[in-house]
Design an enzyme around this catalytic site. Structure first.
Site, PDB file in Angstrom:
ATOM      1  CB  SER A 135       1.533  -1.012   4.798  1.00  0.00           C
ATOM      2  OG  SER A 135       0.394  -0.636   5.557  1.00  0.00           O
ATOM      3  CE1 TYR A 148       3.346  -4.315   9.078  1.00  0.00           C
ATOM      4  CE2 TYR A 148       2.298  -2.226   8.511  1.00  0.00           C
ATOM      5  CZ  TYR A 148       2.504  -3.572   8.259  1.00  0.00           C
ATOM      6  OH  TYR A 148       1.897  -4.168   7.185  1.00  0.00           O
TER       7      TYR A 148
END
Length: 240
Positions: A135, A148
């Site tokens: 990401s 995350y």
């Protein structure tokens, strides 16, 4: 369709679903996901895809799936490590439960390592590939995204470590998506226009790069991270 076999984790939802559908045009795709209902829906819409129920944090289940692939297909050409806890937000740091932190690590970071570990022998036989999905949050963050962001940063580092360890037989690369629209929710024009390219991304933007990285044309590429975000991480933003 050729006889290449590709395993996509988290393949029943979101980006993984898009990757599975895209690759099924010319390869045998096994979509593995913990969401059985979404998996059954996927194969009902695209019977070219094989669905397998899998908890990527369970090493025994991973071993069993790899053995099943070996028995049924006799080969494995690529693994797409896409399964992840999709929500990037966690509780504020002072309230962050250790269980939630460890669960994010298990799903987002440990699972790709385990998948590489147990598919390695098959991938070596085919000079195969691993593509990890990270990401853009590996390099930029919003508040309350520690778990995350840390795991996605770990995925980028895991990628070049694996590429170094597994080469030259197996190539390992990484894709870091930005905003990829995966739902039916209607977007605002402002959502599109904030991107340098003038639109929010779609699943084929990621899937087509996966397809390229699995191809012979990408044979000289390993250990790399490809940011696909419509230019957002290159855009300097100040509050006015």
């Amino acid at each position: 369709m050729d006889n290449r076999v590709v395993l996509v984790t988290g393949g029943a939802n979101g980006i993984g679903r898009g990757i599975a559908n895209y690759l099924s045009k010319n390869t045998i795709v096994i979509a593995a996901d913990i969401d059985e209902n979404a998996g059954f829906q996927l194969v009902s819409e695209n019977p070219l895809i094989r669905f397998k129920h899998l908890d990527v944090t369970n090493e025994q289940q991973i071993e069993s799936l790899v053995e099943e692939i070996k028995y049924q297909h006799g080969r494995l050409d690529a693994v797409i490590n896409n399964a992840a806890i999709a929500n990037p937000y966690n509780a504020p740091l002072q309230e962050l439960d250790l269980y939630d932190w460890n669960n994010a690590l298990a799903v987002n970071l440990t699972a790709p390592m385990l998948m590489a570990k147990h598919t390695l022998s098959l991938l070596k036989e085919t000079n195969g590939c691993i593509v990890n999905i990270a990401s853009t949050r590996y390099l930029q963050s919003e508040p309350n995204t520690e778990a995350y962001s840390a795991t996605k940063g770990g995925i980028v580092s895991l990628t070049h470590a694996l590429a170094t360890s597994l080469g030259p037989e197996v190539r390992v690369n990484c894709i870091s998506p930005g905003w990829i629209h995966t739902s039916d929710e209607e977007l605002r024009e402002a959502d599109h226009q904030q991107h340098l390219i003038g639109r929010v991304g779609n699943v084929d933007d990621i899937a087509s790069m996966v397809g390229y990285l699995l191809s012979k044309e990408a044979g000289f590429i390993t250990g790399q991270n490809f940011v696909i975000d419509g230019g957002m991480t290159k855009k300097m933003i100040y509050s006015e």
